[in-house]
Design a protein around this motif. Sequence first.
Motif, PDB file in Angstrom:
ATOM      1  N   ARG A   1       0.840  -1.222   0.000  1.00 51.64           N
ATOM      2  CA  ARG A   1       0.000   0.000   0.000  1.00 51.64           C
ATOM      3  C   ARG A   1       0.862   1.255   0.000  1.00 51.64           C
ATOM      4  NH1 ARG A   1      -4.331  -2.421   3.954  1.00 51.64           N
ATOM      5  NH2 ARG A   1      -5.680  -3.391   2.411  1.00 51.64           N
ATOM      6  N   ARG A   2       1.932   1.224   0.823  1.00 49.36           N
ATOM      7  CA  ARG A   2       2.819   2.406   0.879  1.00 49.36           C
ATOM      8  C   ARG A   2       3.490   2.641  -0.473  1.00 49.36           C
ATOM      9  NH1 ARG A   2       5.865   0.655   5.985  1.00 49.36           N
ATOM     10  NH2 ARG A   2       4.158   0.861   7.437  1.00 49.36           N
ATOM     11  N   PHE A   3       3.898   1.538  -1.096  1.00 52.32           N
ATOM     12  CA  PHE A   3       4.565   1.635  -2.395  1.00 52.32           C
ATOM     13  C   PHE A   3       3.605   2.190  -3.448  1.00 52.32           C
ATOM     14  CE2 PHE A   3       5.680  -0.396  -6.486  1.00 52.32           C
ATOM     15  CZ  PHE A   3       6.961   0.107  -6.663  1.00 52.32           C
ATOM     16  N   GLU A   4       2.377   1.682  -3.424  1.00 54.00           N
ATOM     17  CA  GLU A   4       1.376   2.163  -4.396  1.00 54.00           C
ATOM     18  C   GLU A   4       1.109   3.648  -4.199  1.00 54.00           C
ATOM     19  OE1 GLU A   4      -1.747  -0.847  -3.778  1.00 54.00           O
ATOM     20  OE2 GLU A   4      -2.002  -0.748  -5.965  1.00 54.00           O
ATOM     21  N   ALA A   5       1.003   4.054  -2.933  1.00 53.20           N
ATOM     22  CA  ALA A   5       0.723   5.470  -2.654  1.00 53.20           C
ATOM     23  C   ALA A   5       1.897   6.333  -3.119  1.00 53.20           C
ATOM     24  CB  ALA A   5       0.474   5.665  -1.163  1.00 53.20           C
ATOM     25  N   ALA A   6       3.117   5.840  -2.915  1.00 50.94           N
ATOM     26  CA  ALA A   6       4.305   6.633  -3.266  1.00 50.94           C
ATOM     27  C   ALA A   6       4.438   6.831  -4.766  1.00 50.94           C
ATOM     28  CB  ALA A   6       5.564   5.940  -2.738  1.00 50.94           C
ATOM     29  N   THR A   7       3.937   5.886  -5.547  1.00 49.06           N
ATOM     30  CA  THR A   7       4.182   5.907  -6.999  1.00 49.06           C
ATOM     31  C   THR A   7       2.941   6.274  -7.805  1.00 49.06           C
ATOM     32  OG1 THR A   7       3.747   3.530  -7.009  1.00 49.06           O
ATOM     33  CG2 THR A   7       6.060   4.205  -6.917  1.00 49.06           C
ATOM     34  N   SER A   8       1.787   6.402  -7.141  1.00 48.45           N
ATOM     35  CA  SER A   8       0.528   6.478  -7.898  1.00 48.45           C
ATOM     36  C   SER A   8       0.417   7.684  -8.831  1.00 48.45           C
ATOM     37  CB  SER A   8      -0.666   6.437  -6.942  1.00 48.45           C
ATOM     38  OG  SER A   8      -0.606   7.578  -6.142  1.00 48.45           O
ATOM     39  N   GLY A   9       0.958   8.836  -8.417  1.00 46.73           N
ATOM     40  CA  GLY A   9       0.752   9.996  -9.296  1.00 46.73           C
ATOM     41  C   GLY A   9       1.804  10.156 -10.381  1.00 46.73           C
ATOM     42  N   ILE A  10       2.736   9.222 -10.478  1.00 50.65           N
ATOM     43  CA  ILE A  10       3.877   9.433 -11.388  1.00 50.65           C
ATOM     44  C   ILE A  10       3.648   8.672 -12.697  1.00 50.65           C
ATOM     45  CG2 ILE A  10       6.407   9.377 -11.551  1.00 50.65           C
ATOM     46  CD1 ILE A  10       6.455   8.929  -8.477  1.00 50.65           C
ATOM     47  N   GLU A  11       3.633   9.417 -13.770  1.00 50.91           N
ATOM     48  CA  GLU A  11       3.399   8.810 -15.105  1.00 50.91           C
ATOM     49  C   GLU A  11       4.606   7.983 -15.547  1.00 50.91           C
ATOM     50  OE1 GLU A  11       0.682   9.543 -17.474  1.00 50.91           O
ATOM     51  OE2 GLU A  11      -0.140   9.975 -15.476  1.00 50.91           O
ATOM     52  N   GLY A  12       4.348   6.945 -16.311  1.00 55.52           N
ATOM     53  CA  GLY A  12       5.415   6.269 -17.053  1.00 55.52           C
ATOM     54  C   GLY A  12       6.364   5.433 -16.228  1.00 55.52           C
ATOM     55  N   LEU A  13       5.906   4.938 -15.087  1.00 54.46           N
ATOM     56  CA  LEU A  13       6.773   4.076 -14.284  1.00 54.46           C
ATOM     57  C   LEU A  13       6.316   2.622 -14.382  1.00 54.46           C
ATOM     58  CD1 LEU A  13       7.307   5.770 -10.784  1.00 54.46           C
ATOM     59  CD2 LEU A  13       8.839   5.774 -12.766  1.00 54.46           C
ATOM     60  N   SER A  14       7.253   1.705 -14.615  1.00 57.04           N
ATOM     61  CA  SER A  14       6.978   0.280 -14.436  1.00 57.04           C
ATOM     62  C   SER A  14       7.244  -0.026 -12.978  1.00 57.04           C
ATOM     63  CB  SER A  14       7.941  -0.565 -15.271  1.00 57.04           C
ATOM     64  OG  SER A  14       7.654  -0.418 -16.622  1.00 57.04           O
ATOM     65  N   LEU A  15       6.327  -0.778 -12.368  1.00 55.57           N
ATOM     66  CA  LEU A  15       6.452  -1.037 -10.926  1.00 55.57           C
ATOM     67  C   LEU A  15       6.815  -2.496 -10.653  1.00 55.57           C
ATOM     68  CD1 LEU A  15       3.321   0.943  -9.659  1.00 55.57           C
ATOM     69  CD2 LEU A  15       5.669   1.778 -10.050  1.00 55.57           C
ATOM     70  N   SER A  16       7.584  -2.709  -9.589  1.00 62.34           N
ATOM     71  CA  SER A  16       8.036  -4.062  -9.276  1.00 62.34           C
ATOM     72  C   SER A  16       8.173  -4.231  -7.771  1.00 62.34           C
ATOM     73  CB  SER A  16       9.400  -4.304  -9.945  1.00 62.34           C
ATOM     74  OG  SER A  16       9.926  -5.553  -9.553  1.00 62.34           O
ATOM     75  N   VAL A  17       7.495  -5.253  -7.239  1.00 62.72           N
ATOM     76  CA  VAL A  17       7.584  -5.506  -5.795  1.00 62.72           C
ATOM     77  C   VAL A  17       7.957  -6.953  -5.459  1.00 62.72           C
ATOM     78  CG1 VAL A  17       5.925  -3.697  -5.159  1.00 62.72           C
ATOM     79  CG2 VAL A  17       5.092  -6.013  -5.603  1.00 62.72           C
ATOM     80  N   ALA A  18       7.549  -7.908  -6.288  1.00 61.60           N
ATOM     81  CA  ALA A  18       7.489  -9.298  -5.817  1.00 61.60           C
ATOM     82  C   ALA A  18       8.794 -10.064  -5.924  1.00 61.60           C
ATOM     83  CB  ALA A  18       6.399 -10.050  -6.579  1.00 61.60           C
ATOM     84  N   ASN A  19       9.335 -10.490  -4.788  1.00 61.21           N
ATOM     85  CA  ASN A  19      10.363 -11.528  -4.741  1.00 61.21           C
ATOM     86  C   ASN A  19       9.647 -12.882  -4.854  1.00 61.21           C
ATOM     87  OD1 ASN A  19       9.082 -11.389  -2.309  1.00 61.21           O
ATOM     88  ND2 ASN A  19      10.921 -11.439  -1.043  1.00 61.21           N
ATOM     89  N   SER A  20      10.374 -13.980  -4.716  1.00 61.60           N
ATOM     90  CA  SER A  20       9.731 -15.293  -4.926  1.00 61.60           C
ATOM     91  C   SER A  20       8.519 -15.500  -4.034  1.00 61.60           C
ATOM     92  CB  SER A  20      10.731 -16.425  -4.645  1.00 61.60           C
ATOM     93  OG  SER A  20      11.773 -16.409  -5.569  1.00 61.60           O
ATOM     94  N   SER A  21       8.685 -15.214  -2.742  1.00 62.53           N
ATOM     95  CA  SER A  21       7.602 -15.548  -1.811  1.00 62.53           C
ATOM     96  C   SER A  21       6.310 -14.817  -2.167  1.00 62.53           C
ATOM     97  CB  SER A  21       8.028 -15.256  -0.372  1.00 62.53           C
ATOM     98  OG  SER A  21       8.672 -14.017  -0.284  1.00 62.53           O
ATOM     99  N   ALA A  22       6.423 -13.587  -2.653  1.00 63.18           N
ATOM    100  CA  ALA A  22       5.212 -12.824  -2.980  1.00 63.18           C
ATOM    101  C   ALA A  22       4.430 -13.470  -4.127  1.00 63.18           C
ATOM    102  CB  ALA A  22       5.587 -11.386  -3.324  1.00 63.18           C
ATOM    103  N   HIS A  23       5.094 -14.292  -4.939  1.00 64.24           N
ATOM    104  CA  HIS A  23       4.374 -14.983  -6.022  1.00 64.24           C
ATOM    105  C   HIS A  23       3.304 -15.940  -5.469  1.00 64.24           C
ATOM    106  CE1 HIS A  23       7.832 -13.578  -8.327  1.00 64.24           C
ATOM    107  NE2 HIS A  23       7.228 -13.936  -9.446  1.00 64.24           N
ATOM    108  N   PHE A  24       3.482 -16.337  -4.210  1.00 64.13           N
ATOM    109  CA  PHE A  24       2.575 -17.339  -3.644  1.00 64.13           C
ATOM    110  C   PHE A  24       1.517 -16.719  -2.729  1.00 64.13           C
ATOM    111  CE2 PHE A  24       6.474 -19.490  -4.811  1.00 64.13           C
ATOM    112  CZ  PHE A  24       5.987 -20.579  -5.531  1.00 64.13           C
ATOM    113  N   ARG A  25       1.451 -15.383  -2.699  1.00 61.41           N
ATOM    114  CA  ARG A  25       0.478 -14.721  -1.822  1.00 61.41           C
ATOM    115  C   ARG A  25      -0.805 -14.425  -2.599  1.00 61.41           C
ATOM    116  NH1 ARG A  25       2.343 -12.659   2.893  1.00 61.41           N
ATOM    117  NH2 ARG A  25       0.577 -11.252   2.972  1.00 61.41           N
ATOM    118  N   ASP A  26      -1.915 -14.956  -2.107  1.00 61.30           N
ATOM    119  CA  ASP A  26      -3.195 -14.701  -2.773  1.00 61.30           C
ATOM    120  C   ASP A  26      -3.472 -13.206  -2.819  1.00 61.30           C
ATOM    121  OD1 ASP A  26      -3.684 -17.325  -3.173  1.00 61.30           O
ATOM    122  OD2 ASP A  26      -4.890 -17.582  -1.351  1.00 61.30           O
ATOM    123  N   GLY A  27      -3.853 -12.736  -3.976  1.00 57.85           N
ATOM    124  CA  GLY A  27      -4.280 -11.344  -4.099  1.00 57.85           C
ATOM    125  C   GLY A  27      -3.154 -10.327  -4.124  1.00 57.85           C
TER     126      GLY A  27
END
Length: 359
Positions: free
Chosen positions: A174-200
């Motif tokens: 949520r913090r990451f989304e809020a920090a980047t939400s108003g900025i045009e033209g950014l590709s976003l990346s958060v997930a290490n391996s474990s995050a691939h297995f988190r529902d939603g």
Amino acid sequence: MPRHTVARIDLENLRHNYRRASELAGSARAMAVVKADGYGHGLARVAGALADLTERYAVACLEEAVALRESGLSHPVLLMEGVHEAEDLKLCEAEGFIVAVHDQHQLPWLESSPARPEVWLKVNSGMNRLGFAPADIAAHAMHLRRLGIRVTGAMTHFACADDPASERTLEQTRRFEAATSGIEGLSLSVANSSAHFRDGQPMFEWSRPGIMLYGSSPLLGTQGPDLGLKPVMTLESRLIAVRELAVGEAVGYGEAWRATSPTVMGMVCIGYGDGYPRHAGNGTPVRVRGTRVPLIGRVSMDMLAVDLTEIPGAAAGDPVELWGPHIGIDEVAARAGTISYELLTGVTGRVPRLVRPQS
Ligand SMILES: Cc1ncc(COP(=O)(O)O)c(C=O)c1O
């Protein structure tokens, strides 16, 4: 004369695991994390085997990115720790390396350098390792763009995604989304391996799978195969001596294990000098003649002992699996009080890597 202590590397399993990551990443693209010598499997070998599957690689440092170019790969490469001096920015621009910028002290380098490499901003969403405060991201993006620098992405890293019960990952997202939400033209990346297995879990544009590519579980208390992953490295050795111990006889340094019944003991030709963990305690499983048997006593630099009493006929020359398809590396790591990442990256140069299929 070879010692028969080898790390077998299965590149088909690596490709299977990449496909699994890609499937779990959904619409995000998975960039293969190949730092630390491809988690101990061989950087060029691993990257080469994934070259037609992944669109880009992620590494920790410039040396690793250069090694990818030297192996003939021309994919974009993300330097997740960025550069360590202003001078390096030129090479990054020339080679198409994407530079993560994570700290104030790196900004003057970009301001004063004639080089204009592609940049990703690192957001400190709560791990407190690297990254700018969320509130400052928009200002940094604007400032760098005014200088003519291509700020094309933003990333963050999770502290607790290995624990499915933790709320931290959602908070960080949520913090990451809020920090980047108003900025045009950014590709976003958060997930290490474990995050691939988190529902939603939102995966955004790019995921960054590392350990799962090598077949280990990124989740606490789980084994890789439980998650549809296949082990890429099999650590294998041989018995080089078998002897009988009478009740009361001890084995190895410190006499850390003593026979309480007549015991057939085998010596295996591998030790911490090969990267097998010295802290693997009594009872850590190894596999001989299709049977799991326990390690006994302390691991030495070049040898370790196992209890072969349950395997009639076990003899010098028998192959031994230390980890691989039958002995999960996650189990060995737990026994040694560590994680599979440390075991894989710790296999030493003394151990030849035997690769299948050969290129
Ligand atoms: C910034 C960053 N992203 C992604 C990864 C990959 O993590 P994992 O190996 O847990 O998938 C790492 C690994 O340490 C990392 O430091």
